[in-house]
Design a protein around this motif. Sequence first.
Motif, PDB file in Angstrom:
ATOM      1  N   HIS A  29       0.833  -1.206   0.000  1.00  0.00           N
ATOM      2  CA  HIS A  29       0.000   0.000   0.000  1.00  0.00           C
ATOM      3  C   HIS A  29       0.867   1.254   0.000  1.00  0.00           C
ATOM      4  O   HIS A  29       0.580   2.230  -0.724  1.00  0.00           O
ATOM      5  N   LEU A  30       1.909   1.246   0.790  1.00  0.00           N
ATOM      6  CA  LEU A  30       2.793   2.405   0.891  1.00  0.00           C
ATOM      7  C   LEU A  30       3.448   2.710  -0.456  1.00  0.00           C
ATOM      8  O   LEU A  30       3.506   3.869  -0.889  1.00  0.00           O
ATOM      9  N   LEU A  31       3.918   1.676  -1.144  1.00  0.00           N
ATOM     10  CA  LEU A  31       4.557   1.875  -2.450  1.00  0.00           C
ATOM     11  C   LEU A  31       3.555   2.338  -3.501  1.00  0.00           C
ATOM     12  O   LEU A  31       3.901   3.106  -4.405  1.00  0.00           O
ATOM     13  N   SER A  32       2.294   1.881  -3.368  1.00  0.00           N
ATOM     14  CA  SER A  32       1.266   2.315  -4.323  1.00  0.00           C
ATOM     15  C   SER A  32       0.977   3.811  -4.149  1.00  0.00           C
ATOM     16  O   SER A  32       0.720   4.515  -5.137  1.00  0.00           O
ATOM     17  N   LEU A  33       1.023   4.292  -2.910  1.00  0.00           N
ATOM     18  CA  LEU A  33       0.830   5.722  -2.668  1.00  0.00           C
ATOM     19  C   LEU A  33       1.975   6.525  -3.273  1.00  0.00           C
ATOM     20  O   LEU A  33       1.772   7.615  -3.820  1.00  0.00           O
ATOM     21  N   LEU A  34       3.165   5.954  -3.183  1.00  0.00           N
ATOM     22  CA  LEU A  34       4.344   6.625  -3.741  1.00  0.00           C
ATOM     23  C   LEU A  34       4.220   6.740  -5.260  1.00  0.00           C
ATOM     24  O   LEU A  34       4.533   7.781  -5.846  1.00  0.00           O
ATOM     25  N   LYS A  35       3.723   5.678  -5.901  1.00  0.00           N
ATOM     26  CA  LYS A  35       3.551   5.699  -7.361  1.00  0.00           C
ATOM     27  C   LYS A  35       2.496   6.714  -7.798  1.00  0.00           C
ATOM     28  O   LYS A  35       2.523   7.211  -8.921  1.00  0.00           O
ATOM     29  N   GLY A  39       3.450  11.831  -0.960  1.00  0.00           N
ATOM     30  CA  GLY A  39       4.686  11.818  -0.180  1.00  0.00           C
ATOM     31  C   GLY A  39       4.474  12.317   1.225  1.00  0.00           C
ATOM     32  O   GLY A  39       3.349  12.322   1.741  1.00  0.00           O
ATOM     33  N   PRO A  40       5.535  12.785   1.873  1.00  0.00           N
ATOM     34  CA  PRO A  40       5.465  13.203   3.282  1.00  0.00           C
ATOM     35  C   PRO A  40       4.450  14.301   3.585  1.00  0.00           C
ATOM     36  O   PRO A  40       4.072  14.476   4.739  1.00  0.00           O
ATOM     37  N   ASP A  41       4.026  15.038   2.563  1.00  0.00           N
ATOM     38  CA  ASP A  41       3.041  16.099   2.801  1.00  0.00           C
ATOM     39  C   ASP A  41       1.613  15.566   2.863  1.00  0.00           C
ATOM     40  O   ASP A  41       0.683  16.316   3.171  1.00  0.00           O
ATOM     41  N   ASP A  42       1.432  14.276   2.552  1.00  0.00           N
ATOM     42  CA  ASP A  42       0.093  13.678   2.516  1.00  0.00           C
ATOM     43  C   ASP A  42      -0.142  12.854   3.776  1.00  0.00           C
ATOM     44  O   ASP A  42       0.704  12.034   4.172  1.00  0.00           O
ATOM     45  N   ASP A  43      -1.305  13.049   4.411  1.00  0.00           N
ATOM     46  CA  ASP A  43      -1.618  12.353   5.665  1.00  0.00           C
ATOM     47  C   ASP A  43      -1.690  10.843   5.469  1.00  0.00           C
ATOM     48  O   ASP A  43      -1.230  10.080   6.328  1.00  0.00           O
ATOM     49  N   ALA A  48       0.716   5.504   6.631  1.00  0.00           N
ATOM     50  CA  ALA A  48       1.241   4.212   6.180  1.00  0.00           C
ATOM     51  C   ALA A  48       2.738   4.104   6.451  1.00  0.00           C
ATOM     52  O   ALA A  48       3.239   3.043   6.843  1.00  0.00           O
ATOM     53  N   TYR A  49       3.444   5.206   6.257  1.00  0.00           N
ATOM     54  CA  TYR A  49       4.895   5.182   6.471  1.00  0.00           C
ATOM     55  C   TYR A  49       5.225   4.988   7.949  1.00  0.00           C
ATOM     56  O   TYR A  49       6.156   4.260   8.298  1.00  0.00           O
ATOM     57  N   ARG A  50       4.451   5.636   8.808  1.00  0.00           N
ATOM     58  CA  ARG A  50       4.709   5.504  10.243  1.00  0.00           C
ATOM     59  C   ARG A  50       4.489   4.054  10.688  1.00  0.00           C
ATOM     60  O   ARG A  50       5.231   3.541  11.524  1.00  0.00           O
ATOM     61  N   SER A  51       3.477   3.398  10.130  1.00  0.00           N
ATOM     62  CA  SER A  51       3.232   1.995  10.447  1.00  0.00           C
ATOM     63  C   SER A  51       4.403   1.130   9.985  1.00  0.00           C
ATOM     64  O   SER A  51       4.869   0.238  10.716  1.00  0.00           O
ATOM     65  N   PHE A  52       4.888   1.395   8.769  1.00  0.00           N
ATOM     66  CA  PHE A  52       6.048   0.670   8.246  1.00  0.00           C
ATOM     67  C   PHE A  52       7.272   0.903   9.115  1.00  0.00           C
ATOM     68  O   PHE A  52       8.010  -0.032   9.451  1.00  0.00           O
TER      69      PHE A  52
END
Length: 373
Positions: A29-35, A39-43, A48-52
């Motif tokens: 899911h995190l990589l799909s958001l990146l694609k 990025g860091p400006d999006d909640d 997802a990144y904090r969970s990872f």
Amino acid sequence: MPKISKAIANLDDSELGDNLLYYDYHVKHLLSLLKKGLGPDDDAFMSAYRSFEGEVFENYAYEMLLRYVKQHQFIKKFIVKGPHKERTKAQPNALSVNWKGQIVYRIKRNEIGEFDAMFFTDKELYFVEMTLVGSVTNLRKRMRKKRALLQTLFPHYSIKALLILNEGVTGLSTLPDYATAWVTKPYSAASVFEWLQQEKRPRRKPFKRISGAQIVGTEDLKIHPFRYYNTLGWVLNKTRIKNGVINTQFLFSKTVQRYHDLFVKMYIGYMEPEAFHERFPGIANPHDARAYIAIEKEHAGGYILNFFLSHSRKNLELITERNGKPYSVKKDPYGVTVTEIAYISNVVKAPHALTSAQIDTVIRKLSKHHTED
């Protein structure tokens, strides 16, 4: 009491090599958001990144604990998990390591306890929580449950908790006496994430496997027999006395309170459809289902009644009362509560029925009690 090492406090990973890259991570899911360009400006991305990052920190702390154990002989057994052992499936009614590499206790299909790490001294058993939470306050209920489970499985050990946290965490002064906190510098998983997001990932260095007499599998542990559902039935029958009033002396005994920490909720009976409708006229009950009633021990130490409507085998509704108003939520169709209700529905008898007036009596009795960790 184990003391934090300088290496762990300073997040020194010089001895780990590429070991952190051998763990499984939930990053699809995190990589799909990146694609999608987020990025860091999006909640959503940051959540997802904090969970990872929490996953990576757990693995980092576990790797460091493995090395800590080798340097401290007062630790007699340390449970091996993750890529340091072969993949196995979780065993029912046993403490084991599941396919995901986590230490768990499973009953039938449901895992009721998960431990980031676990080690034994001569007289103590430590379960470990590695987390990046900003406050430890919300960990207390989870810790009570895990401690109660281990007290049941290992009655001859004193059960302790070790929390590995980051600088800036709040609520440390509220931790119970059985808990020790190690606080590290702020952790970053940026290097692991950078490797994971590459389409052609660089070759990893060979895995550094840690072994030794102290590093053992769960199969080497001897646990006390524990019958989950039978215990629920035993408490159900012992809690009730004549005239429909609960036996508070039994319910608030040391043994039953330990079980209450473990189960979180203890069943005390049921309401017939007519009695349920009288109390909750605005809650739909199209199939005239019985409502099964449980006392839940809340996070802050108080108690609240749960009313469960089983519309079908996997369609379970939870109703709670707060300030005289009912609140309804659907329960996970594959959660342990569904299996508990299936069991309780087969063991309750007519004397377990409760009227709305008797429910009020129960609530008054519960309001006089409050527990601490």
